[in-house]
Enzyme design. Structure first.
Site, short mmCIF file in Angstrom:
data_model
loop_
_atom_site.label_atom_id
_atom_site.label_comp_id
_atom_site.label_asym_id
_atom_site.label_seq_id
_atom_site.Cartn_x
_atom_site.Cartn_y
_atom_site.Cartn_z
N LYS A 91 158.36 52.32 28.68
CA LYS A 91 157.21 52.56 29.57
C LYS A 91 157.48 52.16 31.02
CE LYS A 91 153.28 52.73 26.45
NZ LYS A 91 153.88 52.50 25.11
N GLU A 113 144.67 52.28 32.79
CA GLU A 113 143.91 51.98 31.59
C GLU A 113 144.91 51.75 30.47
OE1 GLU A 113 144.33 55.45 31.96
OE2 GLU A 113 145.25 55.58 29.98
N SER A 379 162.49 53.79 21.06
CA SER A 379 161.56 53.62 22.20
C SER A 379 161.23 52.18 22.54
CB SER A 379 160.28 54.41 21.96
OG SER A 379 159.64 54.00 20.77
C1 PLP Z 1 153.63 53.31 24.01
C2 PLP Z 1 154.75 53.44 23.07
C3 PLP Z 1 155.02 54.65 22.39
C4 PLP Z 1 154.12 55.85 22.48
O1 PLP Z 1 153.96 56.38 23.75
P1 PLP Z 1 154.68 57.72 24.21
O2 PLP Z 1 154.04 58.06 25.50
O3 PLP Z 1 154.41 58.74 23.14
O4 PLP Z 1 156.12 57.43 24.32
C5 PLP Z 1 156.14 54.72 21.58
N1 PLP Z 1 156.96 53.65 21.41
C6 PLP Z 1 156.73 52.47 22.03
C7 PLP Z 1 157.66 51.35 21.80
C8 PLP Z 1 155.62 52.33 22.87
O5 PLP Z 1 155.41 51.15 23.47
#
Ligand code: PLP
Length: 395
Positions: A91, A113, A379
């Site tokens: 993020k 938000e 992610s």
């Molecule tokens: C916020 C988050 C997501 C989901 O958000 P996307 O906008 O779909 O990427 C996925 N994995 C992690 C670790 C997150 O913090």
């Protein structure tokens, strides 16, 4: 014209996207829309963005060959390690980009938000870095549920404001943020945390996250002698980590794109967040996309064990990837995601965020060829989810 899965000049991906916003918000999005590409394309912006990604975020993140997982599933699995970014997930790539954008637009105040609090923390982080005022709107219910992230935001100097209307969750926080932005159009920038919202947000966020697939290409060339994997896999909440992982492969049809959604307790249990399976065209957060709604168009409250996938829609890029069949969509239950998270922890020494665990679960039922290269976008790290894992497995 060459077929493209990128945004068109009107802000659409096929029939999805656009800017469905109250008239009073038009000057704000218009200022951004007319300037974002010029700003992002300028040498000084690129230099500052790249330097912060390198020295502050810790990029490039490794592309790691997961030897034991590959042997188990009889294919070649590479992990793109976004979990190693500063703050523990992808993020921050976007919030760094947007705060630099805000500075170039002459803004001095940031609003955002947040639902689970992850985007709020990433925003508060970059505001501290830049010394900018930061107000994060969060549903009153979410403030109670996500106390550690609220504490992080406060420690980073942000003001957390409770949204007390409606179900007191994400959509109510979004309404409050939009109201704030309408009232403060001159000095305030609204940092949206995924590839959602009115044009140009989905495209701008996708571009900031596209560093992920840019790095995958050069890293794969080094390791496999070719830039393109056979498959690129990512979990989809709003869709920003997925958009970043797919970006430079969107118009390369030989790369198969796999999107993994949260089926919660099961697609047809009424407790899920499987938007592609259950969603219909509608408008959410100012864009036309697929979302889960009742017959009369009320947004359905989504459910997933993972807070980051607990969203009733997907961004317009993903709606188009689904409708055009460019991407393969798979949904994974809480149960299968949790099992995959535990397996990856034990086999690779990496505890994934529960969001990412959904992406790993597909290997149990979706076979891949022995010589095929599958890149999974990891992610985020699972530290934030330890209590959920511990309670679930009674560890
Ligand atoms: C916020 C988050 C997501 C989901 O958000 P996307 O906008 O779909 O990427 C996925 N994995 C992690 C670790 C997150 O913090």
């Amino acid at each position: 014209m060459k077929k493209t899965y990128h945004v068109d000049e009107n802000g659409y991906y096929g029939s999805f996207g656009g800017a469905y916003i109250p008239e009073m918000l038009f000057p704000n999005t218009e200022e951004l829309r007319t300037q974002y590409l010029d700003i992002m394309g300028s040498e000084s912006f690129k230099k500052e963005f790249d330097a912060l990604l390198k020295d502050y975020v810790g990029r490039p993140t490794p592309l790691y060959f997961a030897k034991r997982l590959s042997a188990l599933y009889n294919t070649k699995i590479y992990l793109k390690r976004e979990d190693l970014c500063h703050t523990g997930a992808h993020k921050v790539n976007n919030t760094i980009g947007q705060i630099l954008m805000a500075k170039r637009l002459g803004k001095t105040r940031i609003i955002a938000e947040t639902g689970a609090g992850q985007h709020g923390v990433a925003t508060a982080t970059v505001c501290a870095l830049m010394g900018m005022e930061c107000v994060v709107y969060m549903g009153a219910v979410d403030i109670k549920r996500q106390a550690p992230n609220v504490a992080r935001m406060k420690m980073l100097g942000a003001t957390v404001r409770a949204a007390e209307s409606g179900s007191k969750t994400l959509k109510d926080a979004t309404n409050e943020a939009i109201r704030d932005w309408i009232n403060n159009p001159v000095n305030t920038h609204y940092i949206i945390g995924s590839v959602v919202g009115p044009h140009p947000y989905p495209d701008m966020v996708a571009r900031f996250q596209s560093v992920i697939s840019k790095e995958i290409k050069s890293q794969l060339l080094e390791k496999e002698g070719r830039e393109n994997p056979d498959h690129v896999v990512a979990c989809v909440g709003g869709g920003s980590n997925a958009a970043g992982a797919y970006y430079h492969f969107l118009d390369t049809p030989q790369v198969n794109i796999i999107a993994v959604e949260a089926a919660g307790k099961g697609i047809h249990t009424g407790e899920s967040a499987a938007t592609s399976a259950l969603g219909k065209e509608g408008i959410i957060h100012g864009s036309k996309t697929l979302l889960m709604q009742t017959k009369d168009g009320q947004i359905t409250e989504p459910y997933s064990i993972s807070a980051g996938l607990d969203y009733p829609g997907v961004g317009p890029m993903h709606a188009h990837l689904f409708e055009s069949k460019r991407a393969e969509f798979i949904s994974v239950t809480d149960q299968d995601a949790m099992a995959a998270g535990l397996l990856v922890s034990k086999m690779e020494g990496i505890i994934p965020a529960i969001e990412t665990s959904h992406a790993f679960a597909i290997f149990e039922s979706r076979p891949f060829g022995k010589e095929e290269v599958v890149v999974v976008n990891l992610s985020g790290r699972g530290d934030k989810d330890l209590n959920t894992y511990i309670d679930y497995f009674k560890l």
